[in-house]
Design an enzyme around this catalytic site. Structure first.
Site: not given
Ligand code: ZN
Ligand code: ZN
Length: 574
Positions: A272, A301, A319, A321, A323, A403, A449
């Site tokens: 992010c 992680r 990911q 991912d 945004h 979420k 996200h």
């Molecule tokens: Zn994010």
């Protein structure tokens, strides 16, 4: 603590298990025996090491005890009495010393006495002899602490009836056959190397190709759905993570900083902040929104080594991912299209059943209450609009926003967390993210996200188990084998290969000096969708002898005909 009827039976079986172990192995020191999902276990310190061959003996002894209709009797005694009673049981003595209550509760069943709060069944009469089984042994440290002695954990399962037990055992066997860690090696897709590091999978050619196929499809779909692609590096300065709040709130999942020319850098746990910095390179207007930015971003992680598991729990993963930055009034529409997009993609990969969960505002949160309410409404609106069944988890949202999580169900009915769509009131604030609204004023956009597949590693692991390695043709790293019957057919096999690869098909020629049937058997083990046998007859007819993975031999087919058939399947992603 056991609560339902079956849980009480499971826990009572744990006592019976310990009683049986005590009769067979005198001098055993007992740990604890709680209920777990589908069953129970008991930890004990045995005078001799146990092997899986001992399990039927223990189960037999349990059945003998159960048939005696042994009653469970509850009693409260003083701690002093309890210490006397368990004087030869050092682990029980430890537990007695840790008791907060004044008295100790014990349960007596036949000759076996255990320190336990219960509840229990009245008598072993209530246990269905056909509906339980002792399944396996494992090592477990006393109190879960590796400084303590290693005890032997004996596992069992129990159900209401034989049918449920049989179903469970069948599913277990099926799950073992589908274990992606085993299939990953058998199909030569990936492996995890202790020399390289735990939780860091290494992708072999076929596995890397499988991933690439998934990624290519993912990228194509994102471009079609109004996303733009970003790329951000794997490390960034510590200050960035301090500013974002990750260093304060997420540090336990992050790796230690590294030093580069006296500056501290962190391996990124998230994508992010990089995306936000890109947003901030321009003054954004309401006319630019929504901005949908996607990245197949690899993050790292920290996970304890004990919880790592194949591809589904790793320390470094990519990911899928994205945004989205949008105006508040665009939120409902954005969530709606994101869910639609996600479900369509999951369906294409063969997942048609979902568990959907909406998590709302927790006790500790950032952002204005009215924004939370609006955002939660927008999430609800989208779910309702699409007629999706969902459950609400009150207070289970992240501190920065509500979420939606979507778990997919695989072919064995197991649920896997994949899609997550999260609204964030925190990062736009921390980084002063803004756009110029219609009135010419600066306003904070809403940041979403989202990951649809979750991570490529985990998703590939789930795919392997879902299909038991027999991927649909469009996903198969190798779509067909060409098998020349004799050496004199190698030239024709080459010709077939050239013709097929010209249509972007993925093939291998198997011309080893093995019998045709042996090569076919190997292809079946490798779960190759099609095997094309070529000999004199086929060469003469400009054809191939087609073996379908599911249907077996489906006869001779002109090369063009086969190309037409397989490319249609690939196009339809069937
Ligand atoms: Zn994010
Ligand atoms: Zn008990």
């Amino acid at each position: 603590m056991p609560s339902s009827e079956i849980e009480i039976i499971r826990h009572s079986l744990a006592h019976v298990l310990a009683a049986a172990v005590r009769e067979i192995f005198s001098g055993t020191k007992f740990g604890i025996g709680p209920v777990i999902e589908n069953g129970f276990y008991y930890d004990s310190d045995l005078p001799i090491p146990l092997t899986p061959e001992d399990l039927p003996k223990i189960e037999k002894k349990m059945r003998e005890l159960i048939k005696k209709n042994i009653a469970f009797e509850k009693q409260k005694i003083s701690k002093e009495e309890a210490k006397k009673l368990f004087k030869d049981q050092p682990y029980k003595l430890e537990l007695i010393n840790e008791l907060k209550e004044k008295e100790a509760t014990i349960y007596k069943s036949g000759d076996f006495i255990d320190l336990c709060r219960g509840p229990h069944i009245k008598s072993t009469k209530e246990i269905n002899l056909d509906a339980f089984k002792i399944t396996k042994i494992a090592g477990a440290y006393w109190q879960g602490d590796e400084k303590n002695p290693m005890l032997t954990r004996i596992y069992g399962v129990a159900f209401d009836n034989k049918k449920d037990l049989d179903n469970y055992l069948k599913n277990l066997e099926e799950a073992e056959k589908r274990d992606h860690r085993q299939l990953g090696q058998k199909l030569d897709l990936f492996h995890i190397d202790e020399e390289f590091g735990a939780g860091l999978p290494l992708w072999h050619p076929k596995g890397a190709l499988l991933r690439q196929i998934i990624e290519d499809y993912w990228i194509g779909e994102h471009l079609k759905n109004g996303y733009e692609l970003l790329r951000t590096p794997h490390i960034a300065r510590l200050g960035l993570w301090q500013k974002s709040g990750h260093w304060d709130f997420y540090r336990e999942n992050m790796y230690s900083p590294m030093d580069i020319e006296n500056e501290k850098y962190i391996v990124k746990p998230m994508n992010c902040p990089g995306h936000i910095l890109i947003y901030k390179t321009h003054i954004r207007s309401y006319r630019d929104l929504p901005l949908r930015w996607a990245e197949l971003g690899t993050v790292y992680r920290y996970e304890r080594s004990g919880v790592l598991h194949g591809l589904t729990r790793v320390r470094g993963f990519t990911q899928d991912d994205a945004h989205t930055f949008c105006a508040p009034e665009q939120l409902g529409q954005e969530i709606d299209s994101t869910i639609k997009f996600g479900l369509k993609m999951l369906k294409t990969f063969g997942f048609k059943e979902y568990d959907i969960c909406l998590s709302t505002r927790p006790e500790k949160y950032v952002g204005a209450l009215k924004n939370w309410e609006k955002a939660t409404k927008a999430l609800e609106y989208a779910l309702k609009k699409q007629g999706l069944k969902y459950q609400v988890d009150p207070g289970e949202g992240v501190f920065y926003g509500p979420k939606i999580d979507i778990k997919i169900k695989d072919s064995l009915g197991r649920a896997w967390q994949c899609t997550t769509i999260q609204i964030d009131f925190n990062l736009p604030e921390k980084f002063a993210v803004a756009y110029v609204n219609q009135k010419g004023k600066k306003q904070q956009p809403i940041m979403i996200h989202r990951a649809l597949l979750g991570s490529l590693e985990r998703f590939t692991g789930v795919l392997i188990e879902h299909y038991a390695g027999a991927f649909p043709v469009w996903l198969s790293p190798v779509q067909a084998w060409i098998i020349p019957i004799a050496n004199r057919h190698n030239k024709y096999a080459d010709k077939v290969n050239r013709q097929l690869t010209a249509h972007n098909l993925r093939l291998e020629i198997k011309n080893e000096n093995e019998t045709v049937s042996k090569r076919i058997r190997e292809g079946e083990l490798q779960k190759i969708p099609y095997m094309l046998v070529v000999g004199d007859k086929e060469e003469k007819a400009k054809s191939v002898g087609v073996r379908d993975r599911k249907k077996g031999d489906i006869g001779m087919m002109k090369i063009e005909k086969f190309i037409e058939k397989i490319t249609k399947e690939i196009k339809n992603k069937k």
